[in-house]
Every structure is written in structure tokens, then in C-alpha cells.
Design an enzyme around this catalytic site. Structure first.
Site, PDB file in Angstrom:
ATOM      1  N   CYS A 196      -0.989   9.393   2.196  1.00 22.23           N
ATOM      2  CA  CYS A 196      -0.862   8.701   0.907  1.00 22.23           C
ATOM      3  C   CYS A 196      -2.056   8.932  -0.009  1.00 22.23           C
ATOM      4  CB  CYS A 196      -0.629   7.206   1.127  1.00 22.23           C
ATOM      5  SG  CYS A 196      -1.927   6.387   2.076  1.00 22.23           S
ATOM      6  N   GLU A 253       0.896  -1.158   0.000  1.00 26.32           N
ATOM      7  CA  GLU A 253       0.000   0.000   0.000  1.00 26.32           C
ATOM      8  C   GLU A 253       0.927   1.199   0.000  1.00 26.32           C
ATOM      9  OE1 GLU A 253      -1.532   3.117   0.562  1.00 26.32           O
ATOM     10  OE2 GLU A 253      -1.903   2.643   2.665  1.00 26.32           O
TER      11      GLU A 253
END
Length: 265
Positions: free
Chosen positions: A68, A33
Site C-alpha cells: 500500500c 488504512e
């Protein structure tokens, strides 16, 4: 060699190293991720621009943009571009930069000096490539000794510019204008990342159509959203692969399927 599975959350650069580690060891499974450059698409048929302003600023500036799934790439229909830029600039009053120990502060310092230098480098590159600084674009509170960056809005950004393509991880918003829906989708997908996105429109059919067309693991409609613990979270392309965090789907990345045959009789 006894480890069968590794999951990693962090930068795409470091995520690549885990693939190398896997290849050099026992070919263990890897779930990544990684980074993102998440678009927020503001279509011509927008809801209340005050709501859009609030959600865009939250998506781009929360945690100083060190997130992110930060919605830092704002893709805006030209018919609402000028008004939205004005509202975003005015809306920054609700995002004071200051001491992170002060409850009134909403934007604290960068995590360290190298990150400050990285963010300022992107801001200078944006200027050099021809983007227009609407507000910010500099350090602030230097007298404190902290690594503070003034929230920065770039207007008239081309999607080919570094500030539109690369993850900055700082309080920097890049506004990319478009003329029609197909162009908006193309701009949103012209990225190496695919972690999250948001779509703003009052047209339900358009919302569903665009949300499906944008290559991102999570899409919020008329709101910035990362989902919650019940929904899978993860991205496409260089934002990661190998499974999903959260939701029941998270368990699947830690299981292996096996087939067992019995001869009966």
C-alpha cells in the site's frame, strides 16, 4: 450491532464499503488504512544517486509492488532525470524475477491471474497515453505458468496519466519530471492518496520544508521508510482516516473519552 469499532486494512474500494456498513448498522466507528500512490521526490540537490537508486527500487519493487505504501511515483528534477533513469535500469539486475522459493529471487509472481491482468492493463494504458517504456512492459517467465511481470519503468509520465494516479499494485515505476520545488510539491500532492512519501536532497532546510508540505502520513528523507512499531502509521485523504496504527497513538483509536461531573458540597 454490538460491535462498536471496526478497523480495516486493504483497498480504498473495499474501505468505502465499511463506511456503508457502519451507516446501515449502529454508526460504529471505522478506521481505514487503505491504498496509496506514494511519491518519491528526487530534488536537484540529491545525495549519492547510487543510494537514491537503491532506495527507490526497494520502495517500488519490494513484495512485487503489492504494497500500500509502494513508492511507485518517482518525481524527479530534470537535471538528474536521465542519469537516474539509466541507474534505475542498470540497478534492476539486483532485482531478479523468479521462483519465490529461490532465496535469490527478489520479484515473484502476482498474487493471482486477475491481478496480473490488472497490472498488464495499466502497462498498456501507460503506452496508450504516451508514456515511454524504458524497460520491462511485458509478462515474463510465461513458460513457468506463473503470473510474472517484468519490472517496468515508464519515463516522461504526465501526472494526469492513469499510471501516475491510480494504485497499480505491481512492479511498475512512473517517472514524472519537474523543474522547481513548488512544482514538485504540487505534483506530489496531486493525488487522491496520502499514505507515504520520500524526499531525496542534501539540503536539510529543503528536506524539512518539502516533507512538511507533502500531504502524506509518513515521509522518509533520503530513504524509503514506513517507520517502525514505535511510530504512528496511517494516511490522509483516500488512504484512510480514523486513527493510526503502531506507536502509542494506535491505542487512541480504541478508546472513547468520557466526562463525569460531580456536585460537591
Amino acid at each position: 450491532m454490538d460491535v462498536d469499532k471496526v478497523t480495516f486494512t486493504g483497498s480504498t474500494e473495499v474501505g468505502r464499503l465499511f463506511l456503508q456498513y457502519s451507516a446501515e448498522s449502529n454508526l460504529k466507528e471505522v478506521t481505514l488504512e487503505c491504498g496509496g500512490k506514494s511519491p518519491a521526490l528526487v530534488l536537484a540537490s540529491t545525495p549519492d544517486l547510487d543510494l537514491v537508486t537503491e532506495q527507490v527500487l526497494f520502495g517500488a519493487l519490494m513484495n512485487m509492488g503489492e504494497n500500500c505504501s509502494c513508492g511507485s511515483r518517482l518525481i524527479v528534477h530534470r537535471s538528474v532525470q536521465d542519469e537516474l533513469v539509466e541507474r534505475l535500469t542498470t540497478g534492476l539486475v539486483a532485482w531478479p524475477v523468479g521462483d519465490p522459493m529461490d532465496p535469490a529471487t527478489r520479484i515473484g509472481p502476482m498474487i493471482d491471474r486477475p491481478q496480473l491482468d490488472k497490472v498488464m492493463g495499466y502497462i498498456e494504458r501507460g503506452r496508450a497515453e504516451g508514456a515511454r517504456v524504458v524497460t520491462g512492459g511485458s509478462r515474463t517467465r510465461e513458460d513457468s505458468g506463473g503470473y510474472f511481470v517484468a519490472p517496468t519503468i515508464f519515463d516522461d509520465v504526465a501526472n494526469s496519466m492513469k499510471i501516475a494516479r491510480e494504485e497499480i499494485f505491481g512492479p511498475v515505476i512512473s517517472i514524472v519530471p519537474f523543474d522547481d520545488e513548488d512544482e514538485a510539491i504540487a505534483l506530489a500532492n496531486q493525488t487522491n492518496y496520502g499514505l507515504a512519501a520520500s524526499v531525496y536532497t542534501t539540503n536539510l532546510d529543503r528536506a524539512i520544508r518539502v516533507a512538511r508540505a507533502v500531504r502524506a502520513g509518513t515521509v522518509g528523507v533520503n530513504a524509503y521508510s514506513e517507520g517502525d512499531i514505535t511510530t504512528p502509521f496511517g494516511g490522509y485523504k483516500e488512504s484512510g482516516f480514523g486513527g493510526r496504527d503502531k506507536g502509542l497513538e494506535a491505542f487512541e483509536q480504541y478508546t472513547e473519552k468520557k466526562t463525569i461531573w460531580f456536585a460537591l458540597g
